[in-house]
Motif scaffolding. Structure first.
Motif, PDB file in Angstrom:
ATOM      1  N   SER A  35       0.845  -1.198   0.000  1.00  0.00           N
ATOM      2  CA  SER A  35       0.000   0.000   0.000  1.00  0.00           C
ATOM      3  C   SER A  35       0.873   1.238   0.000  1.00  0.00           C
ATOM      4  O   SER A  35       1.975   1.247   0.567  1.00  0.00           O
ATOM      5  CB  SER A  35      -0.925   0.003   1.218  1.00  0.00           C
ATOM      6  N   THR A  54      -4.576  -0.975  -3.459  1.00  0.00           N
ATOM      7  CA  THR A  54      -5.139  -0.344  -4.657  1.00  0.00           C
ATOM      8  C   THR A  54      -4.272   0.830  -5.093  1.00  0.00           C
ATOM      9  O   THR A  54      -4.741   1.736  -5.773  1.00  0.00           O
ATOM     10  CB  THR A  54      -6.578   0.137  -4.397  1.00  0.00           C
ATOM     11  N   ARG A  94      -3.296  -7.784  -8.204  1.00  0.00           N
ATOM     12  CA  ARG A  94      -4.148  -8.515  -7.288  1.00  0.00           C
ATOM     13  C   ARG A  94      -3.366  -9.601  -6.553  1.00  0.00           C
ATOM     14  O   ARG A  94      -2.448 -10.214  -7.100  1.00  0.00           O
ATOM     15  CB  ARG A  94      -5.317  -9.168  -8.020  1.00  0.00           C
ATOM     16  N   SER A 121     -14.737  -0.992  -5.274  1.00  0.00           N
ATOM     17  CA  SER A 121     -15.253  -1.156  -6.640  1.00  0.00           C
ATOM     18  C   SER A 121     -16.733  -0.821  -6.725  1.00  0.00           C
ATOM     19  O   SER A 121     -17.306  -0.861  -7.812  1.00  0.00           O
ATOM     20  CB  SER A 121     -15.030  -2.590  -7.128  1.00  0.00           C
ATOM     21  N   TRP A 136     -15.402   4.339  -8.668  1.00  0.00           N
ATOM     22  CA  TRP A 136     -14.079   4.087  -9.256  1.00  0.00           C
ATOM     23  C   TRP A 136     -14.323   3.646 -10.683  1.00  0.00           C
ATOM     24  O   TRP A 136     -14.811   2.562 -10.939  1.00  0.00           O
ATOM     25  CB  TRP A 136     -13.345   3.014  -8.456  1.00  0.00           C
ATOM     26  N   PRO A 192      -8.114  -4.114  -9.634  1.00  0.00           N
ATOM     27  CA  PRO A 192      -7.379  -2.851  -9.703  1.00  0.00           C
ATOM     28  C   PRO A 192      -6.826  -2.543 -11.097  1.00  0.00           C
ATOM     29  O   PRO A 192      -6.786  -1.396 -11.524  1.00  0.00           O
ATOM     30  CB  PRO A 192      -6.243  -3.060  -8.697  1.00  0.00           C
TER      31      PRO A 192
END
Length: 208
Positions: A19, A54, A60, A109, A133, A147
């Motif tokens: 992250s 993200t 992923r 999402s 998003w 993502p």
């Protein structure tokens, strides 16, 4: 977040390796738990736990990896009596976190990455945070997205003619889909997704 009782503060704990803000700092359960408890002591009403990054360029992780990162922390915090939000795009991870004691589902999402998410949330009766998003390329149906399908990388915001109108309209379409799947509209919380498929001028427009 705002409800009838006033503003609610979310403290974020990313149990991820990558992250952008705290990747790698809280992969260890003891470190994550200590940080979450400190956030709660400092005034966070809800601890938001996420196991998949993200950030720009993120890839992923396997669902099993995400669940292993998230569920033990959710269970420990719930045992402390702390409200926990699970930040996931996967219905399976959400279901496991709910079973472990999560009080909210936070889906960046907006329900589009996993078509089973609405059913899981509807069955749980928990509040569902739907975020806006915009994907890189629209697909037929509801996904699956990840993502890599969304434009959130620096310098690659989506094109908007009217960012407030378009984000509002797209969020309301996500609301309609959630309600059609059986989710109580009073349990939905809308997030405009600042920084996700948006440049600085879009973020300021939405904040205004």
């Amino acid at each position: 977040m705002v409800d009838g009782a006033g503003v609610k503060i979310l403290g974020v704990v990313n149990v991820t390796a990558d992250s952008f803000s705290d990747g790698g700092r809280y992969l260890d359960l003891d470190a994550a738990l200590a940080h979450a408890r400190a956030l709660h002591a400092d005034g966070a009403d809800i601890i938001d736990v996420g196991g998949e990054s993200t950030r720009p360029g993120a890839h992923r992780v396997d669902e099993a990896v995400e669940a292993r990162r998230v569920v033990p922390l959710v269970a420990a915090l719930a045992a402390d009596g702390i409200d926990v939000s699970v930040d996931t795009m996967r219905a399976g991870v959400a279901a496991a976190a709910i079973e472990a004691g999560a009080s909210f589902v936070n889906d960046v999402s907006g329900g589009r990455a996993d078509r089973r998410m609405a059913e899981v949330v509807a069955d749980s009766g928990l509040p569902w945070i739907l975020m806006h998003w915009r994907p890189l390329t629209e697909r037929a149906g509801s996904g699956p997205y990840g993502p890599e399908d969304f434009t959130h990388r620096a310098g690659q915001p989506s094109a908007y003619r009217d960012v407030v109108g378009e984000v509002s309209g797209e969020l309301l379409a996500q609301v309609d889909a959630a309600v059609a799947a059986g989710v109580d509209p009073d349990r939905l919380i809308l997030d405009p997704g600042l920084g996700f498929a948006k440049g600085a001028e879009h973020n300021w427009g939405l904040l205004r």
